[in-house]
Design a protein around this motif. Structure first.
Motif, mmCIF file in Angstrom:
data_model
loop_
_atom_site.group_PDB
_atom_site.id
_atom_site.type_symbol
_atom_site.label_atom_id
_atom_site.label_comp_id
_atom_site.label_asym_id
_atom_site.label_seq_id
_atom_site.Cartn_x
_atom_site.Cartn_y
_atom_site.Cartn_z
ATOM 1 N N LYS A 206 -25.512 6.265 28.686
ATOM 2 C CA LYS A 206 -24.928 7.415 29.375
ATOM 3 C C LYS A 206 -23.445 7.232 29.644
ATOM 4 N N ALA A 207 -23.026 5.969 29.843
ATOM 5 C CA ALA A 207 -21.616 5.723 30.179
ATOM 6 C C ALA A 207 -21.074 4.549 29.377
ATOM 7 N N PRO A 208 -20.904 4.723 28.064
ATOM 8 C CA PRO A 208 -20.374 3.620 27.256
ATOM 9 C C PRO A 208 -18.910 3.340 27.604
ATOM 10 N N THR A 209 -18.512 2.093 27.475
ATOM 11 C CA THR A 209 -17.146 1.685 27.785
ATOM 12 C C THR A 209 -16.543 0.959 26.589
ATOM 13 N N THR B 190 -27.878 -6.391 19.500
ATOM 14 C CA THR B 190 -28.684 -5.168 19.517
ATOM 15 C C THR B 190 -28.547 -4.432 20.841
ATOM 16 N N GLY B 191 -28.571 -5.139 21.946
ATOM 17 C CA GLY B 191 -28.438 -4.519 23.257
ATOM 18 C C GLY B 191 -27.088 -3.844 23.441
ATOM 19 N N LEU B 192 -26.003 -4.552 23.018
ATOM 20 C CA LEU B 192 -24.667 -3.964 23.149
ATOM 21 C C LEU B 192 -24.526 -2.702 22.288
ATOM 22 N N PHE B 193 -25.099 -2.744 21.073
ATOM 23 C CA PHE B 193 -25.004 -1.588 20.186
ATOM 24 C C PHE B 193 -25.738 -0.370 20.771
ATOM 25 N N LEU C 56 -17.102 -6.344 23.283
ATOM 26 C CA LEU C 56 -18.108 -7.416 23.327
ATOM 27 C C LEU C 56 -18.980 -7.405 22.078
ATOM 28 N N LEU C 57 -19.334 -6.203 21.597
ATOM 29 C CA LEU C 57 -20.136 -6.093 20.378
ATOM 30 C C LEU C 57 -19.380 -6.664 19.187
ATOM 31 N N LYS C 58 -18.114 -6.328 19.093
ATOM 32 C CA LYS C 58 -17.314 -6.826 17.993
ATOM 33 C C LYS C 58 -17.215 -8.346 18.027
#
Length: 666
Positions: free
Chosen positions: A633-636, A623-626, A642-644
């Motif tokens: 503001k600055a997704p990478t 949930t946090g990664l999603f 990591l989410l996958k």
């Protein structure tokens, strides 16, 4: 993007405004044009130096100056020129006052009005293409404002897409929407607007003013063969009265007399004549017209006139025959066409006596006068000397050089001195064949004057005394080269380009052919032409026209809407984070937990942790990664990876925490 401080946007917008106003500089008063562009340049400077923009007091002064210039230059507020100048001035003043985003919208709206007003002055295809281009630039500026992105290329592409989507609907409305002609009293006429062309009177040398003009007079498209160039005499005003210097039509034209019907023989030529705007109701038919459309009529001298407004481009259907006999001459016509002011001078009387010697027929006298012009040192020129007093006698015995009007006037005077009815006819001679479009272009440089002599048994017969002196008048190029050299021969519309310049001639003719079609089928698409065109499609009556208009709009709107919806579905961006989170929700659904409508990721994670406390760590991590990737503001890309991985590693044992699930009734 802050539109009020974005320099790229302002440069783009002001450039569009400058391009829109540029064509008006050729027909609006100079002081107003200078005022506009001074304000525009001032606003450009203000992009980089905002403190240089005028304050409130100075802005009031500029407004007063603009209004004073408007009144001083036009002495009024109503009309084409004052109205256009008013919008130009308002636009320039509004450029200096941009405090809110809506001010930019107002500038754009004013600029669109100024762009549309250009068609009040010029309706050529080139101007239409230019206005569409500058309006596209202005529309791109609007796209840039609303998208809040200073991407010029993307904004231009979007603007062109919008225009292309609107084009079919524009065509439907153009073809089917009822065209209502405004009453003349509702139009703001400009009495000071100058138009070139022939006048209702002639003095020796007057037609020479048009000799170097390349301005278009009318265009003609024949159905079938085109007559020989030497037979292309386009009949205009006929002058029967003279005071010795000036020739005019005479009072008989005011009585509404109708001409006698000529007897025609030989081939009949059918053609479409497209007249350019002028200030006289004259239509230059091929001499002599045998039939014409209802809006035309002939005066007593066989000149064609129109009932339409002459200051609008109009199209007419006519037929003509080159061989005709006008019949007998009435007594009043004889008197009118043998009129001479005062007594004939001894010199001219002696010349007439010599020319009549041994002649019995009128044709013989005509031949003698022509031979006199050809053999006695007469010459043809576009720059004749001034002949203030006794112009006929001065021309015949002193200068012996002149333009076609000199020869026509002198020829008619000599015939009248011999008691033979004669008159001067003005109009145009020849024309330039556009080989691409198959039509003739007749320009002001083709203006000409010739003579008509009444001959018993033949009626009025045309004679061109200019041809006796300068037969090369038919080939204007050779004449101009003889008179002025090659440096001015390019001014002649009938120039024959050869060799390496052939491509230039073809390109020019192609463009003029396109412009001719544009004028006929677009600019000249008035109510009468609309009814004719729709009738050819089987659509007659106002009701059917409106039904087809509504049906076309409905069908187009439905097709365009379906296309746009389909394109939106195709172009809908794929959110990889959402796809991965959907996989996570699918895993939970397989174990009996379904995400509820409107339930956020954190609420869903809390519910999962109550049912499967042993999964609290992995679920909170997913949930946090999603949330961080999708809303941070600055997704990478690392967060997405990591989410996958976290979702792939999530394992839920069958039947685990069933008691808890039952207890909480999930």
């Amino acid at each position: 993007m802050d539109v009020l401080t974005n320099r790229t946007l302002f440069v783009f917008l002001l450039t569009a405004v400058g391009l829109i106003a540029l064509p008006h500089s050729s027909h609006l008063p100079g002081p107003l044009v200078i005022f506009f562009f001074v304000m525009l340049i001032w606003r450009f400077i203000g992009i980089w130096y905002p403190r240089r923009l005028p304050g409130k007091i100075l802005l009031y002064g500029l407004t007063f100056t603009g209004l004073a210039l408007l009144y001083q230059q036009h002495l009024g507020w109503l009309g084409r020129d004052p109205g256009t100048s008013l919008f130009m001035t308002a636009l320039s003043l509004k450029l200096m006052e941009v405090k809110r985003q809506r001010d930019i919208y107002l500038i754009a709206y004013l600029a669109f009005i100024v762009a549309a007003s250009q068609f009040l002055y010029e309706q050529s295809m080139f101007m239409a293409v230019y206005i569409v281009f500058v309006c596209s630039v202005l529309l791109a500026a609007m796209v840039m404002i609303n998208s809040r992105q200073a991407n010029i290329k993307a904004s231009l592409k979007k603007a062109m897409t919008i225009l292309m989507q609107a084009l079919p609907l524009t065509l439907i409305i153009f073809v089917f929407f009822p065209r209502v002609e405004a009453p003349r009293w509702l139009l703001f006429e400009d009495p000071n607007r100058a138009m070139t062309g022939l006048k209702d009177s002639m003095e020796p040398g007057s037609i020479s003013d048009l000799g170097l003009s390349d301005e278009l007079a009318f265009r003609v498209k024949f159905t079938g063969n085109i007559p020989p160039v030497a037979s292309l005499y386009w009949r205009g005003p006929v002058f029967s009265y003279t005071d010795g210097k000036r020739w005019s039509q005479g009072r008989h034209q005011e009585t509404g007399m109708k001409p006698s019907v000529p007897e025609f023989s030989g081939d009949v030529y059918r053609y479409t004549l497209l007249m350019e705007p002028q200030d006289k109701p004259w239509v230059y038919a091929l001499d002599m017209p045998t039939g014409f459309s209802d809006e035309l009529f002939q005066n007593a001298d066989y000149q064609m006139l129109t009932r339409k407004a002459p200051d609008k481009r109009s199209e007419y259907q006519l037929t003509s025959s080159l061989y005709y006999n006008t019949g007998l001459l009435q007594e009043d016509e004889w008197v009118r066409n043998t009129q001479i002011p005062g007594a004939v001078s001894p010199k001219i009387r002696h010349l007439i006596t010599a020319l009549q010697s041994g002649t019995q027929l009128t044709e013989q006298l005509v031949g003698n006068i022509m031979r006199h012009f050809r053999e006695e040192g007469f010459s043809y020129t576009l720059i004749p000397p001034l002949m203030e007093t006794n112009p006929i006698e001065t021309f015949l015995f002193e200068t012996r050089t002149g333009f076609c009007s000199h020869y026509a006037a002198a020829f008619v005077y000599l015939m009248r001195a011999a008691k033979v009815p004669a008159r001067v006819v003005t109009g145009y001679q020849g024309g330039t064949l556009n080989e691409v479009g198959g039509f003739l272009e007749i320009r002001q440089a083709d203006a000409h004057a010739w003579a008509e002599v009444w001959i018993k048994g033949r009626g009025w017969v045309r004679f061109d005394p200019t041809a006796a002196v300068a037969p090369e008048r038919i080939d204007q190029t050779s004449y101009f080269q003889q008179q002025f050299g090659d440096e001015l021969a390019h001014l002649v519309p009938r120039r024959n380009l050869q060799g390496s310049f052939e491509w230039l001639k073809t390109t020019r003719e192609l463009w003029r052919s396109l412009d001719y079609s544009w004028q006929r089928w677009v600019i000249n698409y008035h109510s009468a032409n609309q009814l004719k065109f729709l009738a050819s499609l089987g659509i007659s009556g106002l009701n059917k026209m409106i039904y087809w208009l509504i049906a076309g709009i409905v069908v187009f709107t439905a097709v365009l809407s379906g296309y746009l919806l389909r394109q939106r579905q195709k172009q809908k961006p794929k959110d990889k984070a959402l796809q991965l989170y959907a996989r996570f929700c699918k895993k939970m659904t397989a174990r009996g937990l379904v995400i509820r409508a409107g339930e956020g990721p954190q609420d869903f994670a809390g519910r999962i942790n109550l049912v499967f406390p042993e999964l609290a760590g992995p679920v909170d991590r997913i949930t946090g990664l999603f949330i961080r990737y999708r809303y941070g503001k600055a997704p990478t890309k690392e967060d997405l990876s990591l989410l996958k991985a976290a979702i792939s590693e999530l394992r839920i044992k069958k039947g685990c925490s069933a008691k808890a699930k039952s207890r909480f009734n999930f």
